[in-house]
Design a protein around this motif. Structure first.
Motif, PDB file in Angstrom:
ATOM      1  N   SER A 379       0.819  -1.214   0.000  1.00 47.97           N
ATOM      2  CA  SER A 379       0.000   0.000   0.000  1.00 47.97           C
ATOM      3  C   SER A 379       0.847   1.256   0.000  1.00 47.97           C
ATOM      4  N   TYR A 380       2.110   1.141   0.423  1.00 49.09           N
ATOM      5  CA  TYR A 380       2.983   2.310   0.478  1.00 49.09           C
ATOM      6  C   TYR A 380       3.528   2.565  -0.925  1.00 49.09           C
ATOM      7  N   GLY A 660       4.670   1.738   7.335  1.00 49.69           N
ATOM      8  CA  GLY A 660       3.639   1.235   8.237  1.00 49.69           C
ATOM      9  C   GLY A 660       2.390   2.082   8.287  1.00 49.69           C
ATOM     10  N   GLY A 661       2.513   3.369   7.997  1.00 50.77           N
ATOM     11  CA  GLY A 661       1.355   4.232   7.897  1.00 50.77           C
ATOM     12  C   GLY A 661       0.946   4.945   9.161  1.00 50.77           C
ATOM     13  N   LEU A 662       1.419   4.485  10.327  1.00 51.69           N
ATOM     14  CA  LEU A 662       0.938   5.104  11.557  1.00 51.69           C
ATOM     15  C   LEU A 662       1.501   6.505  11.734  1.00 51.69           C
ATOM     16  N   LYS A 663       2.748   6.736  11.307  1.00 47.70           N
ATOM     17  CA  LYS A 663       3.305   8.084  11.393  1.00 47.70           C
ATOM     18  C   LYS A 663       2.493   9.058  10.555  1.00 47.70           C
ATOM     19  N   THR A 709      -4.491  -0.107  12.976  1.00 45.87           N
ATOM     20  CA  THR A 709      -3.898  -0.717  11.776  1.00 45.87           C
ATOM     21  C   THR A 709      -4.768  -0.443  10.553  1.00 45.87           C
ATOM     22  N   LEU A 710      -6.082  -0.527  10.742  1.00 41.69           N
ATOM     23  CA  LEU A 710      -6.999  -0.231   9.643  1.00 41.69           C
ATOM     24  C   LEU A 710      -6.837   1.212   9.186  1.00 41.69           C
ATOM     25  N   GLY A 711      -6.739   2.133  10.136  1.00 47.76           N
ATOM     26  CA  GLY A 711      -6.534   3.536   9.774  1.00 47.76           C
ATOM     27  C   GLY A 711      -5.233   3.753   9.039  1.00 47.76           C
ATOM     28  N   ALA A 712      -4.168   3.043   9.474  1.00 54.28           N
ATOM     29  CA  ALA A 712      -2.885   3.155   8.778  1.00 54.28           C
ATOM     30  C   ALA A 712      -2.984   2.636   7.348  1.00 54.28           C
ATOM     31  N   MET A 713      -3.717   1.560   7.152  1.00 53.14           N
ATOM     32  CA  MET A 713      -3.918   1.034   5.799  1.00 53.14           C
ATOM     33  C   MET A 713      -4.620   2.059   4.911  1.00 53.14           C
ATOM     34  N   ARG A 714      -5.599   2.749   5.478  1.00 53.15           N
ATOM     35  CA  ARG A 714      -6.352   3.702   4.662  1.00 53.15           C
ATOM     36  C   ARG A 714      -5.506   4.902   4.252  1.00 53.15           C
ATOM     37  N   VAL A 715      -4.716   5.428   5.164  1.00 47.42           N
ATOM     38  CA  VAL A 715      -3.908   6.580   4.771  1.00 47.42           C
ATOM     39  C   VAL A 715      -2.812   6.173   3.796  1.00 47.42           C
ATOM     40  N   LEU A 716      -2.299   4.941   3.913  1.00 49.82           N
ATOM     41  CA  LEU A 716      -1.316   4.484   2.938  1.00 49.82           C
ATOM     42  C   LEU A 716      -1.930   4.298   1.563  1.00 49.82           C
TER      43      LEU A 716
END
Length: 773
Positions: A379-380, A660-663, A709-716
């Motif tokens: 996703s990144y 990872g997307g969390l940042k 984790t779901l939120g990180a996936m969405r922003v990525l």
């Protein structure tokens, strides 16, 4: 252009004022004893007190036909369910009788007992039994008795962290009469002397004289330890016959306490307790130790006896509290005893099921974390047409649904308590099916909500709101879902009987703080601390009020988390100044809770008030030792500890990596970063103060990490989106998670071919957030 952050002192002041402004005016009414506890019985002093114990006696052993004396006593007296926790697990007869006489957790199993002859190998198809009580008793004279192994028993208690003094009950009165072997263990003074001893209840006239020689008499009615229902019925009938003889010889103006003083199987159970005498007509028994109508602890019997005799309770060495009478008992005794039997079955079933449930939950979530790693890397996507292709949309949708369901598993397990699954065969399977069904329903409802699909933070907000609502409603309605629940607490453990448990605390902390962080994203930056403070204050009161959550330590922990969240939600770094001011605000709120709790009567104080009282009179050592021991046991034996550690590693090693997307999630939504920081602080402090180590953190992680984790996936999924800003077009920040293509002017529409084929970009508080990294 970034807006000016709200001044930090103002944010902290709003937090503190919100907490204290709600807490102080309500202190007089809300910080009172639970409504169920009506208080001590008026004129409850008795001339004599008789304690009759039958190891293993449960409510399903009592009925009108086979045990008429017990039945009649329960009809006219006050009843309850007895938790027989001692220093030994299970509480075998030797431990139960010693705990009764000490008024504190004690252990006697294996000390001074004679070896059994001809011991038969246990049958695996039958329940494992405790060792039968077999104590050496010497008769140096015709009046009393002597226990030669009492010195070894006293030495064993010194090795334990509870400060137990064997014979404390006998030392508090002038003389004590013991009838039977178990009664001798309870009535023996610390040096082994039993004042008056009878191996069995004498004949009629002699029995009346024996029971009136001393103000306190302890009688052993025998043990109910049959491995088959027929054996238990015969033993219960024999104990009832002895009780009939005791009732015939009972002194006038005496109070009789009948209790199942110990377990007889390797698995702990709830036992029957009955009080009969002046002022004990009808109603349920309870005490300040349990705070729950219908429940007593074994350590409460000694303080109850001393209170009835008008003697002072030695609080330095006795940890129980005198029993009091409460309302709410059904008029039909069959219905009342059925409730006691049902509670026993539920508590026993929940302890069995909870072990595999939490291990299964941990394994499922670890499996999901492992599966999502390659998806996060795919996703990144880098900017430009040469980046890797996006993951298949169906795979992304499936993982989103699975992560949502994983976060809702603990709230679903709490709701499963509405269904009486413990009353049927194959109880574990039924509980699993019920929990899975409720999880599926909650997941379907969540994913079909428009906010879930249209907003990046939609899943976080919805799941957090559900988690907070489930636990909050349960607390308001009496914590019935947590009582003896798989995801709640068991009264068999003897640590909590009312209010919020450690698992519920973790779920509630995650729900409250993530809900506050999600809603804070919707308001202007300057208003975020006030909103977080208001939501956090409501959560703190739910946790801390004795009539609701009844956990002052949990309220202190949540206060610290709310203060830290309010300090960070406007954005910026966690500086020493912010951390210090947040800790100062949390300390101030803690002082308020402590002052309110410590000013209550001793029998109405919460855990924090009792600890401060013990600290002031120098008796806090055993409490600290028990707390440290409980933390060590929870740290090395709970599957939630494994889940907490794995979740922390997953956050740090995976989600906090650039791919990872969390940042990115934290950068776009600062209140979420603040809520996560506050959540970790609150869950760690709450677990340590509650003697649960990382269990609170594990429950919080089970609720929060999958949706993060779901939120990180969405922003990525929107990391490659780009916008082109026209110089003559004013820019306005997009709202949380809205599609910028639908809300912004044409000059802000996606302009690159790659971005045009991508999902709508994630929006934040500023145009810079919309335009990607």
């Amino acid at each position: 252009m970034l807006r000016r952050p709200v001044p930090l002192p103002t944010a902290l002041l709003l937090t503190l004022l919100a907490l204290l402004g709600l807490a102080v005016p309500l202190a007089g009414t809300l910080f009172a004893a639970p409504a169920a506890a009506a208080g001590p019985v008026e004129d409850d002093e008795a001339d004599y007190v008789v304690i009759a114990g039958a190891a293993g006696l449960r409510w399903d052993d009592i009925d009108a036909d086979r045990t008429p004396n017990l039945w009649k006593l329960a009809e006219r007296g006050s009843i309850g369910s007895l938790s027989t926790r001692s220093a030994h697990t299970p509480t075998c007869p030797a431990d139960g009788w010693l705990t009764l006489g000490a008024g504190n957790l004690a252990e006697r199993t294996g000390v001074g007992e004679k070896p059994a002859d001809g011991q038969v190998e246990p049958n695996p198809d039958l329940p494992v039994q405790c060792e039968k009580l077999d104590v050496a008793i010497e008769r140096p004279d015709a009046v009393g008795a002597y226990l030669p192994d009492q010195e070894a028993v006293v030495e064993r208690q010194r090795e334990l962290p509870y400060g137990t003094v064997p014979g404390a009950l006998a030392e508090s009165v002038r003389c004590t009469t013991a009838v039977g072997e178990g009664a001798a263990v309870a009535a023996a003074r610390s040096f082994g002397r039993v004042d008056r001893y009878h191996p069995a209840l004498p004949a009629a006239k002699e029995a009346k004289k024996a029971l009136s020689e001393c103000l306190l008499t302890i009688v052993d009615l025998g043990a109910i330890d049959g491995r088959t229902p027929a054996q238990r019925l015969r033993q219960a009938a024999a104990a009832d016959k002895q009780l009939g003889q005791l009732l015939a010889a009972r002194p006038k103006n005496s109070t009789l306490l009948v209790a199942g003083v110990a377990d007889t199987e390797a698995s702990s159970r709830l036992h029957a307790v009955i009080a009969d005498g002046k002022g004990w007509e009808g109603g349920y028994l309870t005490s300040a130790s349990t705070g729950r109508a219908g429940y007593l602890q074994l350590v409460d019997l000694a303080p109850t006896a001393l209170n009835l005799l008008g003697r002072d309770v030695p609080k330095r060495i006795m940890v129980g509290h005198p029993a009091v009478l409460t309302d709410g008992r059904p008029a039909d005794l069959d219905q009342a005893t059925a409730a006691g039997t049902d509670a026993d079955r539920r508590a026993a079933a929940s302890r069995t099921v909870s072990a595999w449930f939490f291990w299964l939950l941990a394994l499922v979530q670890i499996g999901l974390f492992t599966a999502v790693v390659p998806l996060l890397r795919r996703s990144y996507r880098h900017a430009g047409p040469t980046g890797p292709s996006s993951p298949p949309p169906r795979l992304v949708s499936l993982l989103e649904v699975l992560l949502t369901g994983a976060s809702l598993a603990l709230p679903a397990a709490l709701i499963a308590g509405v269904v009486p699954w413990w009353r049927f065969g194959r109880r574990g399977l039924i509980f699993g099916l019920v929990t899975a069904g409720i999880t599926l329903v909650l997941t379907v409802v969540t994913v079909r909500l428009p906010v879930y699909r249209r907003r990046t933070l939609g899943p976080v907000g919805v799941v957090a709101a559900i988690a907070a609502a489930v636990v909050g409603i349960d607390l308001i309605t009496g914590a019935r879902l947590q009582l003896n629940g798989v995801a709640g607490y068991s009264v068999l453990e003897g640590t909590r009987y009312a209010g919020i448990g450690m698992v519920g605390m973790g779920v509630f902390f995650a729900g409250v703080l993530l809900t506050a962080g999600t809603l804070a994203q919707l308001v202007p930056q300057r208003n975020r601390p006030g909103l977080v403070a208001a939501i956090g204050a409501a959560g703190v009161l739910l946790v801390g009020i004795p009539a609701l959550g009844a956990d002052a330590g949990g309220a202190v922990a949540l206060t610290a988390g709310v203060c830290l969240t309010a300090a960070l939600c406007p954005g910026g770094w966690l500086t020493f100044r912010r951390l210090a001011l947040a800790m100062l605000a949390g300390l101030a709120a803690t002082v308020v809770f402590a002052l309110i709790d410590v000013r209550q009567p001793v029998d109405q104080q919460g855990s924090l008030g009792r600890f401060l009282t013990q600290l002031s009179d120098g008796t806090s050592g055993p409490t600290l030792a028990r707390l440290g021991g409980a933390n060590r046991i929870a740290l090395f034996t709970s599957p939630l500890t494994v889940l907490a550690l794995v979740s922390a590693v997953f956050l740090w090693v995976v989600l906090m990596r650039p791919w990872g997307g969390l940042k990115r999630l934290y950068g776009i939504y600062p209140p979420i970063r603040a809520a996560v920081a506050g959540l970790w602080l609150a869950s760690i402090v709450g677990g340590l103060l509650g003697g649960a180590a990382l269990n609170v953190m594990g429950a919080a992680a089970a609720t929060a990490v999958p949706i993060l984790t779901l939120g990180a996936m969405r922003v990525l999924g929107h990391a490659a989106d780009r916008t082109r800003i026209s110089e003559d077009t004013p820019t306005a920040p997009a709202t949380m998670g809205d599609d910028p293509a639908a809300t912004q002017p044409p000059a802000l529409r996606v302009a690159t071919p790659e971005a045009a084929s991508s999902p709508a970009p994630v929006s934040g508080d500023t145009p810079e957030a919309v335009s990607g990294p």
